[in-house]
Enzyme design. Structure first.
Site, short mmCIF file in Angstrom:
data_model
loop_
_atom_site.label_atom_id
_atom_site.label_comp_id
_atom_site.label_asym_id
_atom_site.label_seq_id
_atom_site.Cartn_x
_atom_site.Cartn_y
_atom_site.Cartn_z
N CYS A 81 35.09 51.55 36.01
CA CYS A 81 36.57 51.48 35.49
C CYS A 81 37.07 52.68 34.54
O CYS A 81 38.19 52.84 34.96
CB CYS A 81 36.45 50.20 34.32
SG CYS A 81 35.65 50.58 32.80
N HIS A 117 35.33 48.98 28.31
CA HIS A 117 36.24 48.91 29.38
C HIS A 117 37.51 49.74 29.26
O HIS A 117 37.93 49.84 27.90
CB HIS A 117 36.54 47.44 29.77
CG HIS A 117 37.34 47.16 30.91
ND1 HIS A 117 37.09 47.65 32.14
CD2 HIS A 117 38.57 46.13 31.07
CE1 HIS A 117 37.99 47.15 32.98
NE2 HIS A 117 38.80 46.53 32.65
N ASP A 132 45.01 47.00 35.92
CA ASP A 132 43.61 47.36 35.84
C ASP A 132 43.19 47.50 37.34
O ASP A 132 42.94 46.48 38.00
CB ASP A 132 42.91 46.31 35.16
CG ASP A 132 41.52 46.66 34.77
OD1 ASP A 132 40.97 47.50 35.38
OD2 ASP A 132 40.82 45.75 34.32
#
Length: 304
Positions: A81, A117, A132
């Site tokens: 991520c 995250h 995202d």
């Protein structure tokens, strides 16, 4: 704020299958359509993966933008991520989008973990959208407006939802955070995936988060060899499925149907599968980096 050069931007757009014209044709008249097209093509070409934590001598992940460009565009790789969302944020800024990067906490079996995250919040015409490109199979494949109780269809039949609400872990009932939840299908229960805030995180914050995520033995990415990307429809406009390599299998998910298309019993098979399904070719040195790790496949379907 550092941005990529026009030449790097052009190479990236070519890499994900969009021309400069495609990227800009809606940028003024319909910037949201432009953003959605960028996210769709990025997630189909830049995999969400943990390979460098296993197939590497140093097993360290850099968030430096030049390092990320070399890894993603020059080498045809992806990342987890913080890598892919850092990279995508810089590309969006290079295209003129307004955004901030913020931190999130993923929900595990025992509740929310620490800051682990990263997501981007893009503002278009005064409205913020969650973008995202690095969460995984339950992630949102398109920009999601920050609206309480907003529901949407992801890669059908999966549904997603955003809520602005209090968390069980909050000691102050007046606290609020954005909670992203997912539902496998219309009959399944909603499950909270992660939450995030609207406070901008700085590069130093992500460096701290990245250090912990890439080094702690409890990290999912440290424990698991994984690589995944979305599958687009024939028109290359809409995500309709997922291609996932996880540990010792390769799975294709199209709608509600999920099929394991390859079982992997050795490192040789897994290396070939990465090249065949994702176009990722590991060098001999990279292949040797996994030797002795718990994630190594040693034949007979087993790990080390």
């Amino acid at each position: 704020m550092h941005a990529y050069t026009k030449e790097q931007l052009s190479r990236y757009l070519e890499h994900i299958g969009l021309s400069r014209y495609d990227a800009w044709k809606h940028s003024s008249a319909d910037p949201l359509a432009c953003l959605a097209a960028l996210q769709t093509h990025h997630m189909a070409r830049v995999p969400f993966e943990s390979l460098s934590l296993h197939y590497s001598r140093h097993r360290l992940l850099s968030l430096d933008l030049e390092d990320l460009f070399r890894k993603i565009v020059d080498s045809g790789r992806g990342g987890y991520c913080m890598e892919v969302n850092t990279f995508f944020a810089a590309m969006l800024r290079s295209l003129g989008f307004q955004l901030i990067s913020v931190g999130g906490r993923v929900r595990g079996p025992n509740g929310y973990k620490g800051w682990d995250h990263m997501v981007n919040l893009v503002t278009i015409n005064g409205r913020r959208y969650l973008v995202d490109v690095g969460f995984g199979s339950n992630g949102a494949p398109n920009p999601v407006p920050l609206e309480h109780d907003h529901e949407f269809v992801g890669i059908a039949p999966m549904r997603g939802r955003l809520q602005y609400r209090n968390l069980e872990e909050h000691t102050d009932p007046n606290q609020r955070a954005w909670v992203y939840s997912a539902q496998e299908n219309g009959d399944a229960p909603w499950k909270d995936m992660y939450h995030f805030v609207e406070t901008e995180f700085m590069s130093g914050d992500f460096e701290v988060m990245n250090l912990r995520t890439m080094t702690t033995p409890q990290s999912f990415f440290v424990q698991s060899v994984m690589c995944m990307c979305t599958i687009l429809n024939e028109e290359k406009e809409k995500p309709v499925g997922l291609l996932i390599l996880h540990r010792d299998y390769v799975k294709r998910r199209m709608g509600a149907e999920s099929e394991i298309i390859e079982h992997l019993e050795s490192e040789e098979q897994r290396v070939k599968a990465l090249a065949k399904h994702f176009g990722i070719v590991l060098s001999p040195e990279e292949q040797g980096g996994i030797r002795g790790l718990a994630s190594e496949l040693r034949g007979n379907g087993g790990h080390a």
